[in-house]
Design a protein around this motif. Sequence first.
Motif, PDB file in Angstrom:
ATOM      1  N   GLU A 135       0.818  -1.214   0.000  1.00  0.00           N
ATOM      2  CA  GLU A 135       0.000   0.000   0.000  1.00  0.00           C
ATOM      3  C   GLU A 135       0.853   1.266   0.000  1.00  0.00           C
ATOM      4  OE1 GLU A 135       0.028  -1.581   4.324  1.00  0.00           O
ATOM      5  OE2 GLU A 135      -0.144  -2.398   2.292  1.00  0.00           O
ATOM      6  N   LEU A 136       2.070   1.194   0.544  1.00  0.00           N
ATOM      7  CA  LEU A 136       2.966   2.335   0.516  1.00  0.00           C
ATOM      8  C   LEU A 136       3.493   2.577  -0.898  1.00  0.00           C
ATOM      9  CD1 LEU A 136       5.004   1.869   3.823  1.00  0.00           C
ATOM     10  CD2 LEU A 136       2.981   3.279   3.408  1.00  0.00           C
ATOM     11  N   ILE A 137       3.751   1.493  -1.607  1.00  0.00           N
ATOM     12  CA  ILE A 137       4.189   1.620  -3.003  1.00  0.00           C
ATOM     13  C   ILE A 137       3.088   2.239  -3.842  1.00  0.00           C
ATOM     14  CG2 ILE A 137       4.914   0.347  -5.054  1.00  0.00           C
ATOM     15  CD1 ILE A 137       6.212  -1.689  -3.209  1.00  0.00           C
ATOM     16  N   VAL A 138       1.847   1.764  -3.634  1.00  0.00           N
ATOM     17  CA  VAL A 138       0.704   2.305  -4.371  1.00  0.00           C
ATOM     18  C   VAL A 138       0.538   3.796  -4.094  1.00  0.00           C
ATOM     19  CG1 VAL A 138      -1.812   2.219  -4.591  1.00  0.00           C
ATOM     20  CG2 VAL A 138      -0.499   0.104  -4.503  1.00  0.00           C
ATOM     21  N   ALA A 139       0.738   4.199  -2.836  1.00  0.00           N
ATOM     22  CA  ALA A 139       0.578   5.601  -2.465  1.00  0.00           C
ATOM     23  C   ALA A 139       1.718   6.472  -2.977  1.00  0.00           C
ATOM     24  CB  ALA A 139       0.463   5.730  -0.951  1.00  0.00           C
ATOM     25  N   GLY A 140       2.938   5.943  -3.009  1.00  0.00           N
ATOM     26  CA  GLY A 140       4.091   6.742  -3.396  1.00  0.00           C
ATOM     27  C   GLY A 140       4.383   6.772  -4.877  1.00  0.00           C
ATOM     28  N   ALA A 141       3.901   5.769  -5.612  1.00  0.00           N
ATOM     29  CA  ALA A 141       4.210   5.683  -7.038  1.00  0.00           C
ATOM     30  C   ALA A 141       3.717   6.889  -7.840  1.00  0.00           C
ATOM     31  CB  ALA A 141       3.635   4.387  -7.616  1.00  0.00           C
ATOM     32  N   PRO A 142       2.516   7.437  -7.581  1.00  0.00           N
ATOM     33  CA  PRO A 142       2.063   8.579  -8.385  1.00  0.00           C
ATOM     34  C   PRO A 142       2.968   9.798  -8.279  1.00  0.00           C
ATOM     35  CG  PRO A 142       0.211   7.551  -7.275  1.00  0.00           C
ATOM     36  CD  PRO A 142       1.442   6.920  -6.720  1.00  0.00           C
ATOM     37  N   LEU A 143       3.424  10.133  -7.073  1.00  0.00           N
ATOM     38  CA  LEU A 143       4.335  11.268  -6.920  1.00  0.00           C
ATOM     39  C   LEU A 143       5.651  10.995  -7.633  1.00  0.00           C
ATOM     40  CD1 LEU A 143       5.158  13.980  -5.801  1.00  0.00           C
ATOM     41  CD2 LEU A 143       5.676  12.878  -3.614  1.00  0.00           C
ATOM     42  N   ALA A 144       6.150   9.764  -7.528  1.00  0.00           N
ATOM     43  CA  ALA A 144       7.381   9.408  -8.238  1.00  0.00           C
ATOM     44  C   ALA A 144       7.197   9.559  -9.742  1.00  0.00           C
ATOM     45  CB  ALA A 144       7.786   7.978  -7.888  1.00  0.00           C
ATOM     46  N   ALA A 145       6.029   9.167 -10.255  1.00  0.00           N
ATOM     47  CA  ALA A 145       5.764   9.289 -11.684  1.00  0.00           C
ATOM     48  C   ALA A 145       5.719  10.753 -12.117  1.00  0.00           C
ATOM     49  CB  ALA A 145       4.448   8.595 -12.029  1.00  0.00           C
ATOM     50  N   ALA A 146       5.106  11.614 -11.303  1.00  0.00           N
ATOM     51  CA  ALA A 146       5.050  13.037 -11.635  1.00  0.00           C
ATOM     52  C   ALA A 146       6.446  13.648 -11.657  1.00  0.00           C
ATOM     53  CB  ALA A 146       4.161  13.764 -10.633  1.00  0.00           C
ATOM     54  N   LEU A 147       7.278  13.278 -10.688  1.00  0.00           N
ATOM     55  CA  LEU A 147       8.645  13.790 -10.655  1.00  0.00           C
ATOM     56  C   LEU A 147       9.462  13.272 -11.838  1.00  0.00           C
ATOM     57  CD1 LEU A 147       9.382  13.475  -6.838  1.00  0.00           C
ATOM     58  CD2 LEU A 147       9.124  15.599  -8.132  1.00  0.00           C
ATOM     59  N   LEU A 148       9.243  12.005 -12.196  1.00  0.00           N
ATOM     60  CA  LEU A 148       9.944  11.444 -13.353  1.00  0.00           C
ATOM     61  C   LEU A 148       9.540  12.163 -14.632  1.00  0.00           C
ATOM     62  CD1 LEU A 148      11.775   9.334 -14.642  1.00  0.00           C
ATOM     63  CD2 LEU A 148       9.829   7.759 -14.686  1.00  0.00           C
ATOM     64  N   ALA A 149       8.253  12.461 -14.777  1.00  0.00           N
ATOM     65  CA  ALA A 149       7.790  13.187 -15.967  1.00  0.00           C
ATOM     66  C   ALA A 149       8.427  14.572 -16.025  1.00  0.00           C
ATOM     67  CB  ALA A 149       6.267  13.302 -15.943  1.00  0.00           C
ATOM     68  N   ALA A 150       8.540  15.244 -14.880  1.00  0.00           N
ATOM     69  CA  ALA A 150       9.187  16.554 -14.850  1.00  0.00           C
ATOM     70  C   ALA A 150      10.667  16.444 -15.205  1.00  0.00           C
ATOM     71  CB  ALA A 150       9.014  17.175 -13.467  1.00  0.00           C
ATOM     72  N   ALA A 151      11.322  15.409 -14.702  1.00  0.00           N
ATOM     73  CA  ALA A 151      12.732  15.207 -15.013  1.00  0.00           C
ATOM     74  C   ALA A 151      12.936  14.940 -16.504  1.00  0.00           C
ATOM     75  CB  ALA A 151      13.287  14.046 -14.179  1.00  0.00           C
ATOM     76  N   LEU A 152      12.055  14.167 -17.095  1.00  0.00           N
ATOM     77  CA  LEU A 152      12.152  13.900 -18.534  1.00  0.00           C
ATOM     78  C   LEU A 152      11.949  15.172 -19.344  1.00  0.00           C
ATOM     79  CD1 LEU A 152      10.236  10.488 -18.827  1.00  0.00           C
ATOM     80  CD2 LEU A 152      12.692  10.890 -19.123  1.00  0.00           C
ATOM     81  N   ALA A 153      10.986  16.003 -18.916  1.00  0.00           N
ATOM     82  CA  ALA A 153      10.755  17.264 -19.622  1.00  0.00           C
ATOM     83  C   ALA A 153      11.989  18.152 -19.559  1.00  0.00           C
ATOM     84  CB  ALA A 153       9.548  17.979 -19.026  1.00  0.00           C
ATOM     85  N   GLY A 180       3.193  20.106  -3.180  1.00  0.00           N
ATOM     86  CA  GLY A 180       1.785  20.076  -3.538  1.00  0.00           C
ATOM     87  C   GLY A 180       1.145  18.705  -3.488  1.00  0.00           C
ATOM     88  N   LEU A 181       1.891  17.668  -3.851  1.00  0.00           N
ATOM     89  CA  LEU A 181       1.301  16.341  -3.993  1.00  0.00           C
ATOM     90  C   LEU A 181       1.636  15.384  -2.860  1.00  0.00           C
ATOM     91  CD1 LEU A 181       1.890  15.837  -7.832  1.00  0.00           C
ATOM     92  CD2 LEU A 181      -0.189  16.631  -6.676  1.00  0.00           C
ATOM     93  N   LEU A 182       2.681  15.674  -2.105  1.00  0.00           N
ATOM     94  CA  LEU A 182       3.043  14.772  -1.015  1.00  0.00           C
ATOM     95  C   LEU A 182       1.936  14.625   0.035  1.00  0.00           C
ATOM     96  CD1 LEU A 182       5.164  12.924   0.252  1.00  0.00           C
ATOM     97  CD2 LEU A 182       6.131  14.945   1.408  1.00  0.00           C
ATOM     98  N   PRO A 183       1.239  15.694   0.440  1.00  0.00           N
ATOM     99  CA  PRO A 183       0.163  15.498   1.421  1.00  0.00           C
ATOM    100  C   PRO A 183      -0.895  14.494   0.962  1.00  0.00           C
ATOM    101  CG  PRO A 183       0.707  17.814   1.269  1.00  0.00           C
ATOM    102  CD  PRO A 183       1.463  17.130   0.171  1.00  0.00           C
ATOM    103  N   HIS A 184      -1.280  14.538  -0.304  1.00  0.00           N
ATOM    104  CA  HIS A 184      -2.257  13.566  -0.809  1.00  0.00           C
ATOM    105  C   HIS A 184      -1.685  12.165  -0.768  1.00  0.00           C
ATOM    106  CE1 HIS A 184      -4.680  11.415  -3.879  1.00  0.00           C
ATOM    107  NE2 HIS A 184      -5.656  12.150  -3.401  1.00  0.00           N
ATOM    108  N   SER A 185      -0.408  12.018  -1.101  1.00  0.00           N
ATOM    109  CA  SER A 185       0.228  10.699  -1.056  1.00  0.00           C
ATOM    110  C   SER A 185       0.282  10.159   0.368  1.00  0.00           C
ATOM    111  CB  SER A 185       1.650  10.780  -1.638  1.00  0.00           C
ATOM    112  OG  SER A 185       1.641  11.165  -2.992  1.00  0.00           O
TER     113      SER A 185
END
Length: 239
Positions: free
Chosen positions: A4-22, A212-217
């Motif tokens: 459940e921690l992976i499920v909760a943390g994966a979206p923020l990691a994905a957003a950061l990865l997308a920003a890094a790719l950009a 912005g997104l860590l509190p939701h995670s």
Amino acid sequence: MRPELIVAGAPLAAALLAAALAAATGFDQNAALPPALQARFYGFFLDKYPLFAFAIVYALARILAVALGPGSASVPRRILGAILGAALVLGVSLHPTFGGFVLRAGFATGGIGFLNQLPYWLAYALGTAAAAFLFGGVLGLSVIVTNRGTRPREGWGRVIRTALVGAGLRFLALWLGFAVLGLAREAGIGLWPRRPLSIPQFGILAGLLVAGLLPHSVITALRAHTYSRNALINPVRSR
């Protein structure tokens, strides 16, 4: 690490990865895209609220993580639910153009409030609340149809109260998140996506995404842990 921690943390990691790719690829509005995609993505709302692009990534990653994570839903339901959920998120976020109904609802609410002599901070708070309410509602519905998860061991009254509390906490977290992400220009990320991100600007952008997104995670992780604990206490009634 607990699933459940992976499920909760994966979206923020994905957003950061997308920003890094950009940042790493130098992506900006000068990138060649088919004319139809350029007309849909490039424009007023992307210029004014560019970090909403990563909120969309966050939501899509959340749906995918739930589909792949623990829960009692069948595989066909997870697949169909994830497809439907992703379509709902993309629909409210990108129709008719970038920002969709979400940013238009926020912009209209805040703009009308400001035109009616509300202080800017209050109009901004109302606008971000409207955007967060719509975005969070669609995201929550998408998660439900993808994988209903486990039920607490208490009766339906307790289930409903727990769900309402969880929804309220997630809304508050997204409200805070949208308020933070909407301040990208003021925080100094520069002209992206009109110009590529520099390293310092990427650092600011990444910091805004985390703030912005860590509190939701975190709330998602805590709620998932509560459901998981209840399931372990009474596995028969939590099915």
